[in-house]
Design a protein around this motif. Structure first.
Motif, PDB file in Angstrom:
ATOM      1  N   ILE A 199       0.849  -1.199   0.000  1.00 17.17           N
ATOM      2  CA  ILE A 199       0.000   0.000   0.000  1.00 17.17           C
ATOM      3  C   ILE A 199       0.877   1.240   0.000  1.00 17.17           C
ATOM      4  N   VAL A 200       0.497   2.207  -0.824  1.00 13.37           N
ATOM      5  CA  VAL A 200       1.326   3.405  -0.947  1.00 13.37           C
ATOM      6  C   VAL A 200       0.453   4.624  -1.249  1.00 13.37           C
ATOM      7  N   GLU A 201       0.838   5.766  -0.696  1.00 12.83           N
ATOM      8  CA  GLU A 201       0.309   7.048  -1.164  1.00 12.83           C
ATOM      9  C   GLU A 201       1.155   7.380  -2.392  1.00 12.83           C
ATOM     10  N   PRO A 202       0.598   7.376  -3.596  1.00 12.78           N
ATOM     11  CA  PRO A 202       1.443   7.568  -4.780  1.00 12.78           C
ATOM     12  C   PRO A 202       2.182   8.906  -4.763  1.00 12.78           C
ATOM     13  N   VAL A 203       1.556   9.937  -4.243  1.00 10.46           N
ATOM     14  CA  VAL A 203       2.266  11.159  -3.864  1.00 10.46           C
ATOM     15  C   VAL A 203       2.029  11.264  -2.362  1.00 10.46           C
ATOM     16  N   ALA A 204       3.082  11.162  -1.581  1.00 14.30           N
ATOM     17  CA  ALA A 204       2.878  11.163  -0.138  1.00 14.30           C
ATOM     18  C   ALA A 204       2.458  12.558   0.319  1.00 14.30           C
ATOM     19  N   GLY A 205       1.472  12.604   1.204  1.00 14.35           N
ATOM     20  CA  GLY A 205       1.015  13.899   1.716  1.00 14.35           C
ATOM     21  C   GLY A 205       1.103  13.973   3.225  1.00 14.35           C
ATOM     22  N   ASN A 206       1.380  12.854   3.854  1.00 13.87           N
ATOM     23  CA  ASN A 206       1.287  12.795   5.314  1.00 13.87           C
ATOM     24  C   ASN A 206       2.626  12.789   6.038  1.00 13.87           C
TER      25      ASN A 206
END
Ligand code: PLP
Length: 427
Positions: free
Chosen positions: A203-210
């Protein structure tokens, strides 16, 4: 000056843990007392003491049209008069599902729920059920809501408060979550070499925001797709922030990658509680009542959230250049902020993708959680407090994204730049 806020916080602390219903709101990382809000319109938010701010929190991402957009307000009012929840299917759910599937070519089916946390929890359960495996891979600094399996080296509030994981998460469950540095292709390849046959999904945030905004290096997401495919694991994109934030649809469209499952939330609810998981039919058909994987919700797909989401998405779909407009505005704000910092000799790295960005107080590039963590958090805290005093509401943590909406305009940018200059003068 902050009399009402101060008084409310005292009152709240007695009966709500930490006085807040979500940890980062407590301002622990930046000092000072949280500001209680009264109302908001467009890009502006007003606190209980009557002070107005240009808002860059935007409810942490959902409000891409700005606060209290008239069309969204009207849709909610209209629906509220017809009932707020039926516990039965409605045409609105079908409409929103159709719109989402149209925007996400990788999705053949979608299930609505009431939060991003639920969406991610369900995606993980589906991945485990579908593959018959138990291990999950996530990336350090990525936040996927507060479900047990994913509160391991999570970003956002967990990073803000410096908590490595969370007590209360069973050790045996946490052990099933493997963590890898974001953007680190060698590490993820190594994890697959060792555990490949046990990994249900990545699982991945494709552009991380956190962890603040961190963009994927070229080839990183492709590598994830290759490795998961080669090992019969599922690739799960958590697009709770990026869904409809950067383009019509998800970042997966921009990256040209078809994940097996996608989690959505935030923007698709137009400011009301929402979450959704969607993906390939063969996987989604595992969900009850078609399949054995259980998932349910009293308010899932409730008509208020659906109509707010539908109205929001329809406006985005029919605007010819909304994403370009936000991108241009964010670009010019970031470019004009840079010399203000450099003139003061304060090194910053600004990471930006479209209308989401973070000013990191560091001179080095920020490409993962380790480099994000090396930012000067004390300097950020002072900057944050100065900006707040000067009428700019930023997310109260170095590890969060600032959001523009379609309601932000050049006047807001000018005010922000003036506040920035004045804050830096006294930093
Ligand atoms: C906000 C967020 C979540 C959790 O959504 P909630 O609605 O707060 O439960 C999950 N993943 C990402 C990437 C998020 O930003």
């Amino acid at each position: 000056m902050n009399e009402m806020s101060t008084q409310l916080f005292e009152q709240a602390k007695k009966i709500i843990p930490g006085g807040v219903n979500s940890p980062v709101r407590a301002f622990k990382a930046v000092g000072g007392l949280p500001v209680f809000m009264r109302e908001a319109h467009g890009a502006r938010i007003t606190d209980v003491d009557g002070r107005e701010y240009v808002d860059y929190v935007m409810s942490w991402g959902p409000l891409i049209l700005g606060h209290a957009h008239p069309a969204v307000v009207e849709a909610i009012k209209d629906q509220a008069g017809k009932g707020t929840s039926y516990g039965a299917p409605t045409p609105l759910e079908v409409g929103l599902a159709e719109l989402i599937i149209e925007a996400f070519p990788a999705m053949e089916m979608v299930r609505m729920m009431s939060s991003g946390t639920e969406a991610v929890m369900t995606a993980i359960r589906l991945a485990r059920a579908f593959t018959g495996r138990e291990k999950i891979v996530k990336f350090e600094g990525c936040y996927h809501g507060h479900a047990d399996s994913l509160l391991v080296k999570a970003g956002s509030g967990v990073a803000t408060l410096g908590i490595p994981g969370s007590p209360g998460v069973p050790k045996h469950l946490a052990e099933l979550t493997l963590t890898v540095p974001f953007n680190d292709q060698a590490s993820i390849a190594n994890v697959f070499e060792v555990h490949g046959q046990e990994i249900a999904g990545v699982i991945v945030e494709p552009v991380a925001g956190n962890m603040g905004v961190v963009t994927p290096n070229p080839g990183f997401l492709k590598k994830l797709r290759e490795l998961t495919k080669a090992h019969d694991s599922l690739l799960v994109f958590d697009e709770v922030i990026t869904g409809f934030r950067l383009t019509w649809g998800g970042y997966q469209g921009i990256a040209g990658i078809d994940p097996d499952l996608t989690c959505l939330g935030k923007i698709i609810g137009g400011g009301l509680p929402v979450g959704a998981v969607g993906g390939k039919r063969i996987i989604m058909e595992q969900l009850a009542p078609l399949g054995p994987v259980y998932q349910a919700g009293t308010l899932s797909g409730n008509p208020l959230a659906m109509t707010a989401g539908l109205t929001t998405l329809a406006l985005l779909q029919h605007s010819t250049d909304c994403y370009e407009a936000m991108d241009r505005l964010a670009f010019s704000l970031c470019e004009e902020m840079k010399p203000l910092f450099s003139r003061k000799g304060i090194p910053v790295t600004i990471n930006r993708m479209g209308s989401m960005f973070t000013v990191f107080f560091t001179s080095e590039p920020v490409s993962d959680f380790a480099s994000a963590s090396r930012a000067d958090k004390e300097m950020f805290a002072r900057f944050f407090r100065g900006m707040l005093k000067n009428g700019i509401s930023l997310p109260p943590s170095q590890f969060e994204a600032w959001f523009l909406s379609l309601a932000h305009n050049h006047e807001d940018m000018d005010e922000t730049l003036a506040a920035c200059a004045s804050t830096l003068k006294n930093l």
